[in-house]
Enzyme design. Structure first.
Site, PDB file in Angstrom:
ATOM      1  N   TRP A 340     107.730  10.190 -41.603  1.00  0.00           N
ATOM      2  CA  TRP A 340     108.302  10.396 -40.276  1.00  0.00           C
ATOM      3  C   TRP A 340     109.821  10.519 -40.344  1.00  0.00           C
ATOM      4  CZ3 TRP A 340     111.285   6.385 -37.809  1.00  0.00           C
ATOM      5  CH2 TRP A 340     111.817   6.784 -36.580  1.00  0.00           C
ATOM      6  N   HIS A 341     110.458   9.744 -41.196  1.00  0.00           N
ATOM      7  CA  HIS A 341     111.910   9.842 -41.316  1.00  0.00           C
ATOM      8  C   HIS A 341     112.337  11.203 -41.863  1.00  0.00           C
ATOM      9  CE1 HIS A 341     111.945   5.341 -41.022  1.00  0.00           C
ATOM     10  NE2 HIS A 341     113.054   5.615 -40.369  1.00  0.00           N
TER      11      HIS A 341
END
Length: 421
Positions: A340-341
């Protein structure tokens, strides 16, 4: 007409949330009628919505005007998906439709995260500041509908929830039902005065965190340490250790300061959004750390990723041992958080490292419980558990977290692979 609109948007100032004193001056001025009305037990719904929309617009004006169009398209997309699934869920409950709704809800975010990795670092045209946090909100709603705990939603409340200005860019991540309850129930005068007192304190603490401590660690210390570390080169050097600590403290004070601003402004609006940090560097274990660090994100992943992974693995009897099941779920959960980052080796490694740490933490707790049981049967006392062992746990956890932040920062990528002297 469209060209004229674009030129007008480009001519407007671009104000990032809580980015400069002028932003606070205008925001607090526009909040005065809201504060006065809340003091007398009224919520100015239309005015509050207009203030939110106005400050959201100036987040995406100037050179970032295209992000405003992406935001509008995104909100329309999410509205269609959420309300379509809500209508479907009233009559039916099938996994393929649920999975499809979740996939469609996260699809724009997938495009935004993957595009830089496959397009020479260029950002997707679908991207805008805050897309991740809006996705967390909509996906949580769909999952809660599937669970049967969210049965009724209103379009007006949904849009206010999705476009709640104080938290739109970087959280904290709220839940629809909690937000709706706060919005529909104006706090009493005593409750609101308590919120006002906390808001003033959080604003002052946020200023100290973000504009004093984060500036010191992120600007005064970090920049020269990076120069020295790159000049020395190699696999690891002492300036890189300095980068590790300076970046870690900068990350905390900058993000915690922002979060305090978001909570304070929400309180002024009579909305009690959750806190995001609770003295994370006092954590005595990695599990304790994730109960203190970016709390709304870690709890979101716990509730909507980890717990569901465990349920699926147990239901389908993938592993016979429940400890293996939880371990695999920990690693997958943290890997997803890493992805997600961003789709880079250091973000993914950061997630994997924390997943492994969670598994080891659980293994140690099980081992400790077993040893204490054996010692009790042998007439001996339990393993030491006192302020000294707690202090040791805090020191070890802190060092581990700081190293993981160095990995997360991407600086090692520059040091090891792109350090051209």
């Amino acid at each position: 007409m469209m060209q004229g609109l674009i030129q007008w948007l480009q001519s407007l100032p671009n104000w990032q949330p809580y980015g400069e004193p002028k932003y606070f001056a205008f925001l607090l001025a526009f909040l005065i009628p809201i504060v006065v009305a809340m003091f007398f037990g009224r919520r100015l719904k239309i005015y509050q919505s207009l203030v939110s929309l106005g400050f959201i617009v100036v987040m995406y004006t100037g050179a970032s005007y295209h992000q405003l169009f992406a935001l509008v398209a995104y909100v329309i997309w999410q509205t269609i998906i959420v309300f379509a699934y809500h209508a479907y869920r009233k009559k039916y409950d099938t996994f393929p439709i649920f999975a499809g709704a979740v996939f469609l809800a996260i699809l724009p975010l997938i495009f935004v995260k993957v595009t830089p990795a496959i397009n020479d670092g260029n950002m997707s045209l679908l991207g805008f500041l805050g897309i991740s946090y809006l996705t967390f909100r909509s996906v949580a709603m769909i999952m809660e509908m599937r669970d049967g705990v969210l049965t009724e939603i209103k379009l007006s409340t949904f849009l206010r929830f999705m476009l709640f200005m104080p938290t739109i860019s970087s959280g904290p991540i709220d839940r629809y039902r909690r937000f709706e309850e706060d919005y529909d129930n104006v706090p009493t005068r005593e409750e609101y005065l308590d919120l006002l007192e906390k808001a003033v304190w959080y604003l002052m603490l946020g200023f100290f965190y973000k504009y004093v401590l984060a500036y010191f660690f992120g600007t005064i210390l970090l920049a020269p340490l990076k120069v020295d570390a790159l000049a020395q080169g190699g696999f690891m050097n002492w300036p890189t250790v300095g980068v590790m600590y300076a970046y870690g403290f900068d990350l905390f004070f900058d993000f915690a300061g922002y979060s305090l601003f978001a909570v304070a402004i929400s309180y002024l609006m009579g909305i009690k959004i959750p806190m995001n940090f609770n003295q994370p560097f006092k954590a005595a274990s990695i599990k304790d750390f994730w109960n203190r660090w970016h709390i709304s994100l870690s709890f979101w992943f716990r509730d909507f990723v980890f717990m569901r992974l465990v349920f699926v693995l147990v239901k389908n009897k993938i592993f016979k041992n429940r400890n293996v099941t939880s371990g695999v779920a920990y690693i997958l959960n943290m890997l997803i958080m890493g992805f997600w980052h961003g789709v880079t080796w250091y973000y993914i490694s950061y997630g994997l490292l924390h997943g492994i740490a969670m598994v080891l933490n659980d293994a140690w707790l099980r081992k400790k419980k077993k040893v204490n049981k054996e010692r009790r049967l042998a007439g001996k006392g339990p393993l030491p558990s006192n302020k000294w062992t707690t202090a040791l746990g805090i020191i070890v956890t802190f060092q581990f977290v700081m190293f993981s932040f160095l990995l997360f920062s991407g600086f090692l990528n520059q040091l090891w692979f792109h350090n051209i002297k």
